[in-house]
Design a protein around this motif. Structure first.
Motif, PDB file in Angstrom:
ATOM      1  N   PHE A  99       0.776  -1.045   0.104  1.00 11.36           N
ATOM      2  CA  PHE A  99      -0.023   0.030   0.174  1.00 11.36           C
ATOM      3  C   PHE A  99       0.873   1.179  -0.113  1.00 11.36           C
ATOM      4  N   ALA A 100       1.970   1.265   0.892  1.00 16.65           N
ATOM      5  CA  ALA A 100       2.608   2.376   1.010  1.00 16.65           C
ATOM      6  C   ALA A 100       3.360   2.590  -0.365  1.00 16.65           C
ATOM      7  N   GLN A 101       3.827   1.594  -1.207  1.00 17.33           N
ATOM      8  CA  GLN A 101       4.604   1.772  -2.347  1.00 17.33           C
ATOM      9  C   GLN A 101       3.621   2.325  -3.413  1.00 17.33           C
ATOM     10  N   ALA A 102       2.361   1.802  -3.444  1.00 24.23           N
ATOM     11  CA  ALA A 102       1.348   2.322  -4.501  1.00 24.23           C
ATOM     12  C   ALA A 102       0.956   3.835  -4.140  1.00 24.23           C
ATOM     13  N   GLN A 103       0.953   4.045  -2.915  1.00 23.16           N
ATOM     14  CA  GLN A 103       0.383   5.364  -2.708  1.00 23.16           C
ATOM     15  C   GLN A 103       1.632   6.340  -3.031  1.00 23.16           C
ATOM     16  N   GLN A 104       3.056   5.833  -2.802  1.00 26.10           N
ATOM     17  CA  GLN A 104       3.933   6.749  -3.216  1.00 26.10           C
ATOM     18  C   GLN A 104       4.055   7.003  -4.615  1.00 26.10           C
ATOM     19  N   ASN A 105       3.882   5.901  -5.401  1.00 22.11           N
ATOM     20  CA  ASN A 105       3.874   6.057  -6.868  1.00 22.11           C
ATOM     21  C   ASN A 105       2.614   6.977  -7.177  1.00 22.11           C
ATOM     22  N   LEU A 106       1.422   6.668  -6.810  1.00 18.87           N
ATOM     23  CA  LEU A 106       0.316   7.596  -6.915  1.00 18.87           C
ATOM     24  C   LEU A 106       0.647   8.988  -6.832  1.00 18.87           C
ATOM     25  N   LEU A 107       1.077   9.431  -5.532  1.00 19.46           N
ATOM     26  CA  LEU A 107       1.485  10.781  -5.117  1.00 19.46           C
ATOM     27  C   LEU A 107       2.375  11.344  -6.373  1.00 19.46           C
ATOM     28  N   ARG A 108       3.497  10.535  -6.748  1.00 20.37           N
ATOM     29  CA  ARG A 108       4.303  10.807  -7.498  1.00 20.37           C
ATOM     30  C   ARG A 108       3.679  11.320  -8.801  1.00 20.37           C
ATOM     31  N   ALA A 109       2.996  10.444  -9.254  1.00 19.51           N
ATOM     32  CA  ALA A 109       2.135  10.739 -10.531  1.00 19.51           C
ATOM     33  C   ALA A 109       1.477  11.935 -10.659  1.00 19.51           C
ATOM     34  N   ILE A 110       0.590  12.126  -9.475  1.00 16.00           N
ATOM     35  CA  ILE A 110      -0.181  13.475  -9.070  1.00 16.00           C
ATOM     36  C   ILE A 110       0.825  14.642  -9.285  1.00 16.00           C
ATOM     37  N   GLY A 111       1.697  14.593  -8.586  1.00 15.53           N
ATOM     38  CA  GLY A 111       2.508  15.735  -8.570  1.00 15.53           C
ATOM     39  C   GLY A 111       3.190  15.979  -9.939  1.00 15.53           C
ATOM     40  N   ASP A 112       3.528  15.093 -10.803  1.00 12.81           N
ATOM     41  CA  ASP A 112       3.996  15.302 -12.056  1.00 12.81           C
ATOM     42  C   ASP A 112       2.951  15.812 -12.979  1.00 12.81           C
ATOM     43  N   ALA A 113       1.653  15.553 -12.739  1.00 13.03           N
ATOM     44  CA  ALA A 113       0.595  15.925 -13.608  1.00 13.03           C
ATOM     45  C   ALA A 113       0.278  17.428 -13.315  1.00 13.03           C
ATOM     46  N   GLU A 114       0.337  17.645 -11.775  1.00 11.36           N
ATOM     47  CA  GLU A 114       0.245  19.071 -11.443  1.00 11.36           C
ATOM     48  C   GLU A 114       0.876  20.131 -12.177  1.00 11.36           C
ATOM     49  N   ALA A 115       2.459  19.491 -12.106  1.00 10.40           N
ATOM     50  CA  ALA A 115       3.437  20.308 -12.585  1.00 10.40           C
ATOM     51  C   ALA A 115       3.253  20.706 -14.027  1.00 10.40           C
ATOM     52  N   LEU A 116       2.381  20.047 -14.773  1.00  7.92           N
ATOM     53  CA  LEU A 116       2.045  20.395 -16.183  1.00  7.92           C
ATOM     54  C   LEU A 116       0.777  21.446 -16.317  1.00  7.92           C
ATOM     55  N   GLY A 117       0.274  21.715 -14.888  1.00  8.04           N
ATOM     56  CA  GLY A 117      -0.586  22.348 -14.852  1.00  8.04           C
ATOM     57  C   GLY A 117      -2.134  21.863 -14.725  1.00  8.04           C
ATOM     58  N   ALA A 118      -1.958  20.510 -14.567  1.00  8.83           N
ATOM     59  CA  ALA A 118      -3.284  19.728 -14.758  1.00  8.83           C
ATOM     60  C   ALA A 118      -4.004  19.962 -13.283  1.00  8.83           C
ATOM     61  N   THR A 119      -5.044  19.708 -13.369  1.00  6.30           N
ATOM     62  CA  THR A 119      -5.960  19.313 -12.197  1.00  6.30           C
ATOM     63  C   THR A 119      -6.419  18.146 -12.203  1.00  6.30           C
ATOM     64  N   VAL A 120      -6.060  17.608 -10.865  1.00  9.61           N
ATOM     65  CA  VAL A 120      -6.400  15.748 -10.441  1.00  9.61           C
ATOM     66  C   VAL A 120      -7.570  16.124  -9.528  1.00  9.61           C
ATOM     67  N   ALA A 121      -8.636  15.559  -9.976  1.00  5.45           N
ATOM     68  CA  ALA A 121     -10.060  15.505  -9.001  1.00  5.45           C
ATOM     69  C   ALA A 121     -10.031  14.620  -8.073  1.00  5.45           C
ATOM     70  N   ALA A 122     -10.998  14.562  -7.098  1.00  4.13           N
ATOM     71  CA  ALA A 122     -10.745  13.657  -6.066  1.00  4.13           C
ATOM     72  C   ALA A 122     -11.282  12.312  -6.560  1.00  4.13           C
TER      73      ALA A 122
END
Length: 487
Positions: A100-123
């Motif tokens: 779970f911790a590894q999956a969450q880490q991968n998810l948060l990294r991908a969210i951060g990369d998407a937001e760095a492009l100016g994207a919005t990640v909904a709930a």
């Protein structure tokens, strides 16, 4: 099924607490089982002195004594079986938590990369890019840039999906592992083989991988109490799989040797060098009598390139210097290793623990004292590795020991610019290196590990692997040379 929002905001405190609780239950049950055996069962059977059997032999005999012994033995086995089942729950929870911790880490990294492009990640995981401003909607460069961002964004959307899927798989696997545990099977009175069955449950819940590299990472990441339980329940299989090898150190060939295999056709001179090498192995050849040197050269000349196992037990038997170096590694590290075990034991609340340890060094084999092994290997790295364990003793105090093996590695090759004098010949390494380059021979890896040995800490090993020991416990006691007759 794990949702995007659940994984994104998950806290693992309750899972950690549950794992700690079951780990504590497992340790407490093992302590009680040990007390039943050492404080009741052994004195009752005369195996150890106590209030029930103050002298030698059984003080209480007869039908009632036999029945009491049987029932108490069943109770001790039931406690041990429950100990393994509780450890299986611990292992399943720890394994899920890590995934779970590894999956969450991968998810948060991908969210951060998407937001760095100016994207919005909904709930719910929906990802959107803001539209182009009106002044850019007809600008070809702005439109192309927006498309490139969108294409890059899809990589992060895919990574988010994989993270959620991984968490769902981990959740499903943990649920299946927990459902597979049968509380009824811990009763040895109604389920013969209850202890073995519970041990199998622990092995399945821990999820041992088959890949050697994954095995090292898995073994190093286990909870010390789970590791100790696995060794107690299925130690033979684990040792055969290689868990006593180094966890941190990973050997690699130090150089490229003679380079690519079969990089050019052989010449007449290469064929002549190959024949000369073959001649060393037959009749009065200079490798005759050097068992391992001949075996390694022969394997080189077969040109398979397959790894070859070294008999490390016999290597230790033959070479006092090697035995001394291994003993010194243990002596130099025993205080550190003992403290590692005691610290883990204290954190476990007094449950049995096992912690991986290793010490790595390099040595040059003495060319005059160990001619066979010098010609067979020359120089090589080696590691004394295994686990240091602490478990409750009969008096409740921790007993610390280390179970270790000796590992060696080498790349069998011939280095241009060197020569190896053998009797009345002077073999040029460059000539033999050319055999590899022309496909007439092939370099290969040498690996080996000794038979595991367990010694108390602090203390000096009285019977290191391969050394043998007589009645007086010394290494100088006579014994046959293992494997010599069959090689």
């Amino acid at each position: 099924m794990v949702t995007f929002a659940q994984l994104r905001h998950a806290s693992f405190e309750s899972l950690d607490k549950a794992g700690d609780t079951w780990n504590g239950v497992a340790g407490h049950t093992e302590q009680i089982a040990g007390q039943v055996r050492s404080g009741v069962l052994q004195p009752l059977t005369g195996a150890a002195p106590g209030s029930l059997a103050p002298g030698v032999g059984r003080a209480w005999t007869g039908v009632a004594a036999d029945e009491a012994t049987r029932e108490i033995g069943l109770l001790a086995d039931e406690l041990t079986a429950f100990h393994y089942e509780a450890l299986a729950v611990t292992a399943a929870l720890r394994r899920a938590r890590s995934a779970f911790a590894q999956a969450q880490q991968n998810l948060l990294r991908a969210i951060g990369d998407a937001e760095a492009l100016g994207a919005t990640v909904a709930a719910d995981g929906t990802v959107t890019l803001p539209p182009l401003p009106p002044e850019d909607r007809n600008d070809p460069d702005a439109i192309a840039y927006q498309r490139r961002k969108w294409d890059e964004l899809q990589q992060y959307v895919e990574a988010m999906g994989k993270a959620v899927s991984a968490a769902t798989e981990a959740d499903t696997a943990a649920a299946a592992a927990l459902r597979a545990l049968d509380p009824a099977e811990v009763d040895p009175a109604t389920r013969p083989g209850a202890v073995a069955n519970a041990g199998d449950d622990l092995v399945r819940a821990a999820g041992m991988p088959s890949d050697p590299k994954a095995l090292r990472a898995w073994w190093g990441a286990l909870d010390p109490t789970v590791r100790a339980g696995l060794l107690a329940s299925d130690g033979e299989r684990l040792r055969a799989a290689g868990v006593l090898g180094p966890v941190d150190y990973e050997w690699h060939a130090p150089d490229a040797g003679a380079g690519d295999y079969a990089q050019r056709p052989p010449s007449a001179g290469d064929y002549a060098n190959g024949a000369a090498a073959e001649a060393l192995l037959v009749g009065g050849g200079n490798f005759v009598g050097y068992t391992d040197a001949a075996r390694h050269l022969q394997h080189f000349l077969t040109a398979t390139g397959e790894p070859l196992a070294v008999d490390v037990d016999r290597m230790l038997y033959d070479d006092p210097d090697f035995r001394w170096r291994v003993d010194k590694q243990i002596t130099d590290h025993q205080a550190e290793w003992r403290q590692l075990a005691l610290d883990a034991y204290e954190r476990s609340g007094g449950a049995p623990v096992a912690v991986p340890v290793e010490a790595v060094a390099h040595r040059d084999i003495d060319a005059s004292a160990q001619r066979n092994w010098f010609l067979a290997i020359g120089s090589h790295p080696y590691a004394t590795s295994g686990v240091v364990t602490a478990r409750p003793g009969p008096d409740g105090k921790p007993v610390v020991s280390v179970q270790y093996q000796v590992n060696i590695w080498d790349r069998y090759n011939w280095d241009p610019g060197k020569s190896t004098p053998i009797a009345f010949t002077n073999i040029k390494d460059s000539d033999l290196a050319k055999l590899h380059q022309t496909g007439l021979a092939r370099e290969f890896d040498l690996t080996g590990r000794s038979t595991p040995v367990t010694v108390a800490l602090p203390g000096t090993p009285s019977s290191p692997p391969g050394a043998g020991a007589g009645q007086d416990g010394t290494r100088d006691a006579a014994r046959s040379n293992p494997g010599r007759e069959t090689r």
